[in-house]
Design a protein around this motif. Structure first.
Motif, PDB file in Angstrom:
ATOM      1  N   PHE A   1       1.214  -9.029   3.291  1.00 28.94           N
ATOM      2  CA  PHE A   1       2.303  -9.587   2.294  1.00 28.94           C
ATOM      3  C   PHE A   1       1.909  -9.063   0.775  1.00 28.94           C
ATOM      4  CE2 PHE A   1       0.669 -12.633   5.669  1.00 28.94           C
ATOM      5  CZ  PHE A   1       2.059 -13.100   5.939  1.00 28.94           C
TER       6      PHE A   1
ATOM      7  N   LEU B   1      -1.207 -12.062  -6.756  1.00 33.21           N
ATOM      8  CA  LEU B   1      -1.814 -13.463  -6.802  1.00 33.21           C
ATOM      9  C   LEU B   1      -3.165 -13.645  -6.025  1.00 33.21           C
ATOM     10  CD1 LEU B   1      -1.176 -16.763  -7.176  1.00 33.21           C
ATOM     11  CD2 LEU B   1       0.084 -16.590  -4.964  1.00 33.21           C
ATOM     12  N   LEU B   2      -3.110 -12.888  -4.962  1.00 33.33           N
ATOM     13  CA  LEU B   2      -4.286 -12.736  -3.972  1.00 33.33           C
ATOM     14  C   LEU B   2      -5.454 -12.034  -4.597  1.00 33.33           C
ATOM     15  CD1 LEU B   2      -2.395 -11.746  -0.911  1.00 33.33           C
ATOM     16  CD2 LEU B   2      -3.524 -13.695  -1.199  1.00 33.33           C
TER      17      LEU B   2
ATOM     18  N   LEU C   1      -4.662  -9.674   3.261  1.00 34.44           N
ATOM     19  CA  LEU C   1      -3.545 -10.650   3.224  1.00 34.44           C
ATOM     20  C   LEU C   1      -2.336  -9.687   2.234  1.00 34.44           C
ATOM     21  CD1 LEU C   1      -4.839 -14.247   2.540  1.00 34.44           C
ATOM     22  CD2 LEU C   1      -3.200 -13.197   4.399  1.00 34.44           C
ATOM     23  N   SER C   2      -2.937  -8.886   1.182  1.00 34.77           N
ATOM     24  CA  SER C   2      -2.135  -7.945   0.350  1.00 34.77           C
ATOM     25  C   SER C   2      -1.492  -6.947   1.207  1.00 34.77           C
ATOM     26  CB  SER C   2      -3.146  -7.415  -0.575  1.00 34.77           C
ATOM     27  OG  SER C   2      -3.335  -8.343  -1.443  1.00 34.77           O
TER      28      SER C   2
ATOM     29  N   GLU D   1       3.957  -8.399  -1.604  1.00 38.53           N
ATOM     30  CA  GLU D   1       4.558  -9.042  -2.678  1.00 38.53           C
ATOM     31  C   GLU D   1       3.635 -10.186  -3.247  1.00 38.53           C
ATOM     32  OE1 GLU D   1       6.012 -11.340   1.077  1.00 38.53           O
ATOM     33  OE2 GLU D   1       5.218  -9.430   0.524  1.00 38.53           O
ATOM     34  N   TYR D   2       2.743 -10.373  -2.488  1.00 35.40           N
ATOM     35  CA  TYR D   2       1.733 -11.597  -3.234  1.00 35.40           C
ATOM     36  C   TYR D   2       0.081 -10.900  -3.822  1.00 35.40           C
ATOM     37  CZ  TYR D   2       4.970 -14.904  -1.062  1.00 35.40           C
ATOM     38  OH  TYR D   2       5.981 -15.448  -0.749  1.00 35.40           O
ATOM     39  N   ALA D   3       0.215  -9.599  -3.547  1.00 30.13           N
ATOM     40  CA  ALA D   3      -0.804  -8.713  -4.098  1.00 30.13           C
ATOM     41  C   ALA D   3      -1.640  -9.232  -5.311  1.00 30.13           C
ATOM     42  CB  ALA D   3      -0.536  -7.442  -3.893  1.00 30.13           C
TER      43      ALA D   3
ATOM     44  N   ALA E   1      -8.188 -11.137   0.528  1.00 31.13           N
ATOM     45  CA  ALA E   1      -7.160 -10.626  -0.411  1.00 31.13           C
ATOM     46  C   ALA E   1      -6.833  -9.146  -0.074  1.00 31.13           C
ATOM     47  CB  ALA E   1      -7.685 -10.573  -1.822  1.00 31.13           C
TER      48      ALA E   1
ATOM     49  N   HIS F   1       2.650  -9.225  11.682  1.00 30.41           N
ATOM     50  CA  HIS F   1       1.884 -10.390  11.102  1.00 30.41           C
ATOM     51  C   HIS F   1       0.966 -11.328  12.204  1.00 30.41           C
ATOM     52  CE1 HIS F   1       4.854 -11.288   7.609  1.00 30.41           C
ATOM     53  NE2 HIS F   1       4.352  -9.987   7.482  1.00 30.41           N
TER      54      HIS F   1
ATOM     55  N   SER G   1      -5.844 -12.067  -8.122  1.00 34.96           N
ATOM     56  CA  SER G   1      -6.193 -13.151  -9.231  1.00 34.96           C
ATOM     57  C   SER G   1      -7.015 -14.116  -8.529  1.00 34.96           C
ATOM     58  CB  SER G   1      -4.975 -13.649  -9.787  1.00 34.96           C
ATOM     59  OG  SER G   1      -4.203 -12.586 -10.579  1.00 34.96           O
ATOM     60  N   TRP G   2      -6.723 -14.540  -7.265  1.00 34.94           N
ATOM     61  CA  TRP G   2      -7.497 -15.566  -6.902  1.00 34.94           C
ATOM     62  C   TRP G   2      -8.833 -15.442  -6.379  1.00 34.94           C
ATOM     63  CZ3 TRP G   2      -9.020 -15.348  -1.669  1.00 34.94           C
ATOM     64  CH2 TRP G   2      -9.545 -16.606  -1.407  1.00 34.94           C
TER      65      TRP G   2
END
Length: 179
Positions: free
Chosen positions: A129, A135-136, A125-126, A131-133, A122, A62, A138-139
């Motif tokens: 992370f 959400l990212l 970060l994906s 597990e948040y793909a 996105a 990270h 979509s944002w």
């Protein structure tokens, strides 16, 4: 190479899609949501995310996130600026409608810098992370769409911006993150 008739047809479709998405009769909450999404793509959020991950994470992997995002933007920004000035496409709020909901920071629309930046972030970060793909992405899609809803970009602008940002994010990951 695209001939003139085909380019005109693509432009007509793009303009018609813009007029469909940019609706002066949209409910107030919809415009407010679009404004909030657009603001979240202004850049400050990216700095906060990088600083938070760098500060709070004990994971060595990270720790590569801020460097990866910086390299991604170092690649994306020159491409964005070159394309923006080369295409010099007039914004829809300056040629199709007169009542955009925000004042753009410059006079040209192609590509969308907000879309490029949101998808770059996105993508990166994906990777870190996964597990948040959903959400990212979509944002990022919301940030891109907000630019049309607010009247400052054509749909093609956000598609091309998202493509540029995605490729720059993938390229930055390839450069920084060990395989």
């Amino acid at each position: 190479m695209m001939n003139n008739n085909m380019l005109k047809k693509v432009t007509q479709i793009d303009e018609q899609l813009f007029l469909t998405l940019f609706n002066c009769n949209s409910p107030r909450w919809f415009k407010t949501m679009a404004f909030g999404l657009s603001k979240s793509g202004d850049g400050g959020l990216y700095i906060l995310i990088c600083l938070a991950v760098w500060w709070l994470s004990n994971n060595e992997q990270h720790q590569l996130l801020p460097v990866t995002i910086l390299i991604g933007f170092a690649i994306e920004r020159p491409i964005y600026l070159l394309a923006k000035n080369r295409f010099a496409r007039i914004r829809p709020c300056d040629c199709l409608v007169t009542n955009a909901y925000i004042v753009p920071s410059d006079k040209f629309s192609l590509p969308s810098g907000h879309s490029a930046a949101a998808f770059l972030v996105a993508i990166i970060l994906s990777h870190f992370f996964p597990e948040y793909a959903l959400l990212l992405f979509s944002w990022a899609t919301g940030v891109a769409m907000s630019r049309v809803v607010l009247g400052v970009h054509f749909p093609a602008d956000i598609i091309i911006g998202a493509t540029i940002g995605s490729f720059c994010g993938l390229f930055a990951l390839a450069l920084v993150v060990p395989a």
